[in-house]
Design a protein around this motif. Structure first.
Motif, short mmCIF file in Angstrom:
data_model
loop_
_atom_site.label_atom_id
_atom_site.label_comp_id
_atom_site.label_asym_id
_atom_site.label_seq_id
_atom_site.Cartn_x
_atom_site.Cartn_y
_atom_site.Cartn_z
N UNK A 37 -45.25 18.32 7.14
CA UNK A 37 -44.98 17.75 8.45
C UNK A 37 -43.55 17.21 8.44
N UNK A 38 -42.79 17.54 9.47
CA UNK A 38 -41.48 16.90 9.65
C UNK A 38 -41.76 15.56 10.32
N UNK A 39 -41.65 14.49 9.54
CA UNK A 39 -42.07 13.18 10.02
C UNK A 39 -41.05 12.49 10.91
N UNK B 17 -44.76 18.24 13.80
CA UNK B 17 -43.53 17.44 13.85
C UNK B 17 -43.78 16.16 14.63
N UNK B 18 -42.99 15.14 14.32
CA UNK B 18 -43.03 13.88 15.06
C UNK B 18 -41.65 13.66 15.68
N UNK C 61 -43.83 8.30 -0.60
CA UNK C 61 -42.63 9.09 -0.30
C UNK C 61 -42.94 10.09 0.81
N UNK C 62 -41.96 10.30 1.69
CA UNK C 62 -42.08 11.30 2.74
C UNK C 62 -40.76 12.04 2.89
N UNK C 63 -40.81 13.14 3.64
CA UNK C 63 -39.62 13.95 3.88
C UNK C 63 -39.49 14.19 5.38
#
Length: 287
Positions: free
Chosen positions: A22-24, A52-53, A220-222
């Motif tokens: 997911x593109x956060x 996506x957000x 962690x996120x990306x």
């Protein structure tokens, strides 16, 4: 100015592995993506980005993100006032209505930015306090959501403010982390998550890569922050695109020395859990 011509994405930028993520954090209301939402989400999905957000930066932009999210099941949005939008007109009723929408998954982005001289720090602080006060009150009224934080050269100023808000520390994510390892430790000690953009791939930002090695796997996120901050090897490509979050994720796996497929699943799990996305847990890649 961004060009409105968006080139096809070379497959070699993503590798041959099947991805899920997911593109956060992206800004699909911005000009480079205007009138081409489906094309962007299709390209992202083809690269392995299943959702996506789109992040709100003022009340008008948050409402525009709502309209987009209503048009495609692969898109969610947030509602907030960016510190660099402090001078923009604010409609608190619109923000609250956006937050009450079924596809709104977070407050923000909000925070402090000490990189630019304007808006001046005092005005940024006033807006930040106003948002945190309303978020606390609205959360007690049933609108409890995670909070996306913008923090640029402001860790020592911002973290004490967030602590004093009384809002749960594990509900914050510091997006587009561009600090050093010591600053990452401050965020982690506070209890928040950390998200990385294409900056982590830049050769002139080794401190960000070092910081990325410190973040626990469950925090962690990306993201892309599209249309900004295209990662290597497409750093000169404009605009950045949600599909490029795969490149950020693969680079994070590489510098952390972990299995790529396993790490992509971890990122997906983190995003789904943190933003409470109504998405099914995916089977492990290759499983």
């Amino acid at each position: 100015m961004f060009s409105f011509f968006i080139a096809a994405i070379p497959n070699e930028w993503y590798g041959q592995t099947k991805f899920n993520m997911i593109d956060t954090h992206c800004h699909l209301t911005y000009a480079p993506f205007r009138n081409r939402l489906k094309e962007e989400l299709d390209a992202a999905e083809a690269a392995g980005v299943r959702a996506c957000i789109s992040i709100g930066t003022n009340s008008e932009d948050s409402n525009a993100a709502r309209v987009l999210a209503e048009s495609d099941a692969r898109l969610w949005f947030t509602a907030g006032i960016h510190p660099l939008s402090t001078d923009d007109p604010v409609d608190w009723g619109v923000l609250r209505a956006c937050a009450a929408h079924a596809r709104c998954v977070a407050w923000g982005e909000l925070g402090l930015d000490n990189h630019y001289e304007k808006p001046v720090a005092s005005l940024q602080r006033t807006m930040l306090d106003a948002q945190l006060d309303r978020i606390a009150r609205w959360s007690s009224e049933g609108l409890s959501k995670p909070i996306v934080i913008h923090c640029r050269k402001a860790f020592d100023d911002l973290i004490p403010i967030l602590k004093a808000s009384g809002l749960p520390s594990d509900r914050f994510v510091f997006h587009c982390f561009t600090g050093n390892p010591d600053e990452a430790r401050k965020v982690l000690d506070f209890g928040a998550c950390i998200s990385f953009t294409g900056v982590v791939t830049y050769r002139n930002a080794p401190e960000v890569a070092e910081a990325a090695k410190l973040v626990p796997a469950d925090r962690i996120m990306a993201e892309t922050d599209a249309p900004f901050l295209s990662p290597e090897p497409m750093r000169t490509a404009k605009p950045n695109r949600p599909a490029h979050s795969i490149v950020v994720a693969r680079h994070l796996a590489k510098i952390r020395g972990v299995d790529e497929s396993t790490f992509l699943n971890v990122l997906d799990d983190n995003a789904v859990r943190f933003f409470n996305l109504p998405l099914e847990k995916l089977a492990p890649i290759g499983g």
